[in-house]
Scaffold this active site. Structure first.
Site: not given
Ligand code: PGA
Ligand code: ZN
Length: 403
Positions: A39, A126, A135, A178, A213, A259, A284, A309, A337, A360
């Site tokens: 994502s 996911h 999530e 995940e 999320d 999120e 994010d 990230k 992650h 996370k």
């Molecule tokens: P991604 O998802 O690593 O696929 O971007 C993680 C998130 O959205 O927090």
């Molecule tokens: Zn996210």
């Protein structure tokens, strides 16, 4: 001192190729492996993929590996920079070597992979069920140590498995990217109800809070959210309806963190929601670990927390700069992650070093997820073994950097 740098193509947790880097120094050889998102936000630094559909569906990273061998490696060796103390200058050199704003020339995967020790790191895109929200998380805020928090998380995870088998049958316990389960549900409250039951069966009611999320950029287009985007029929919502849905979920469940409730371009909805927001509101895709967007979000009062990230921005120094800017606005920072992960556990140390208070790394399942939790338990044991005072952030996770 850096003697040489070698890149190689290795696998991530989805079986896609990613970049591994060995850094050979006078103090030994250090290895890092880069994660990858699904994502991904439009503002993220570019992951250089080969695009050759005859191998690995075009997802090879040989070009990035070649850039390490021919461009990044020689330039770093020649610079004479020390990996232990010159991180900022190394990142500055990498940024200039690339020369583009989004790291599209060398690839953010290659740049990140060159960092010593430190490499980064379920519904929605996911998993294969019909749940639109990406999530649904549990946070053991009532634990007294990180190790006890891991125990609580694992016990709830095992109870959740039993609840899902009981409700949907044994074939429903398949997991997503995940490590979380992906049962046949589609509505956010269905997921949260399963959690309430699992937490109660594990005996932790009141000591475990929830987080969501939705990763809503994935189901946003032209001012409309389709939270049924994975269902047989669309469920089109105006931002106002989505806001009402979040407010009702916050009222009915012990949620402490939200999120990406709105899309990366829907700045107005973020700011409106944040006017009255009782929980941590994490950007994010909205921020992409980038000071430019962190600044804009503070100017527009769009959120109160930054997801970190590293490979969204491409270098550790820029990620730390973004974290420090977020702290300067009195925000919190949440280390993350990626859905395509590797067994590299660097983000565990990063979360401790930056005192982010929370990270996370998926469910307590799948080797690449538990690598980070295991590392954090090691750090806790190390600190305690040295007689250090070792505080677990618990319910203070939003203000850990102030201690
Ligand atoms: P991604 O998802 O690593 O696929 O971007 C993680 C998130 O959205 O927090
Ligand atoms: Zn996210």
């Amino acid at each position: 001192m850096i003697r040489s740098i070698q890149g190689a193509q290795r696998l991530d947790s989805r079986g896609h190729l990613t970049v591994q880097v060995d850094l050979i120094t006078d103090r030994g050889t250090f290895r890092a492996i880069v994660p990858s998102g699904a994502s991904t936000g439009a503002k993220e630094a570019i992951e250089l993929r080969d695009g050759d559909s005859s191998a690995y569906g075009g997802k090879g990273v040989q070009k990035a590996v070649t850039n390490i061998g021919l461009v990044i490696g020689p330039a770093l060796v020649q610079s004479g920079l020390k990996v232990y103390t010159d991180q900022k200058m190394i990142d500055c050199l990498l940024k200039h070597l690339d020369g583009t704003e989004n790291k599209s020339k060398l690839g953010a995967n290659a740049i990140l992979g060159v960092m010593p020790f430190f490499d980064v790191l379920n519904g929605g895109v996911h998993s294969g069920n019909k749940m639109g929200f990406q999530e649904t998380m549990i946070a053991p805020v009532g634990a007294s140590s990180f190790t006890q928090a891991v125990r609580m998380g694992c016990e709830v995870y095992q109870q959740l498995k039993k609840v899902i088998i009981e409700k949907f049958g044994p074939s429903a316990i398949g997991i997503g990217d995940e490590g979380g389960f992906a049962p046949p549900i589609s509505q956010p409250h269905e997921g949260l109800d399963l959690l309430v039951e699992a937490v109660s069966l594990a005996g932790y009611t009141g000591r475990i809070k929830f987080a969501l999320d939705p990763a809503s950029t994935e189901f946003y287009s032209d001012g409309i959210y389709d939270i049924g985007f994975k269902d047989d029929k669309p469920s089109l919502q105006k931002p106002k309806h989505l806001t009402d849905l979040y407010r009702s979920l916050l009222q009915n469940y012990p949620i402490v963190l939200l999120e990406d409730p709105f899309a990366e371009t829907d700045w107005g909805s973020w700011a409106e929601f944040n006017k009255e927001c009782p929980v941590e509101l994490v950007g994010d895709d909205l921020l992409a670990t980038n000071t430019k967007y962190v600044q804009k979000a503070n100017d527009t009062r769009a959120c109160n927390s930054m997801l970190l990230k590293i490979n969204q921005i491409g270098t550790i120094s820029e990620a730390i700069e973004a974290a420090n800017l977020a702290y300067s606005f009195d925000w919190s920072v949440f280390v993350s992650h990626r859905s395509g992960e590797t067994t590299d556990d660097f983000i565990a140390d990063l979360a401790v070093g930056l005192r982010t208070g929370h990270l996370k790394s998926g469910a307590p399942c799948r080797g690449e997820r538990i690598a980070k939790y295991n590392r954090l338990m090691d750090i806790e044991a190390d600190l305690l073994g040295k007689g250090e005072e070792c505080l677990y952030a618990g319910s203070q996770f939003r203000v850990a950097s102030k201690y």
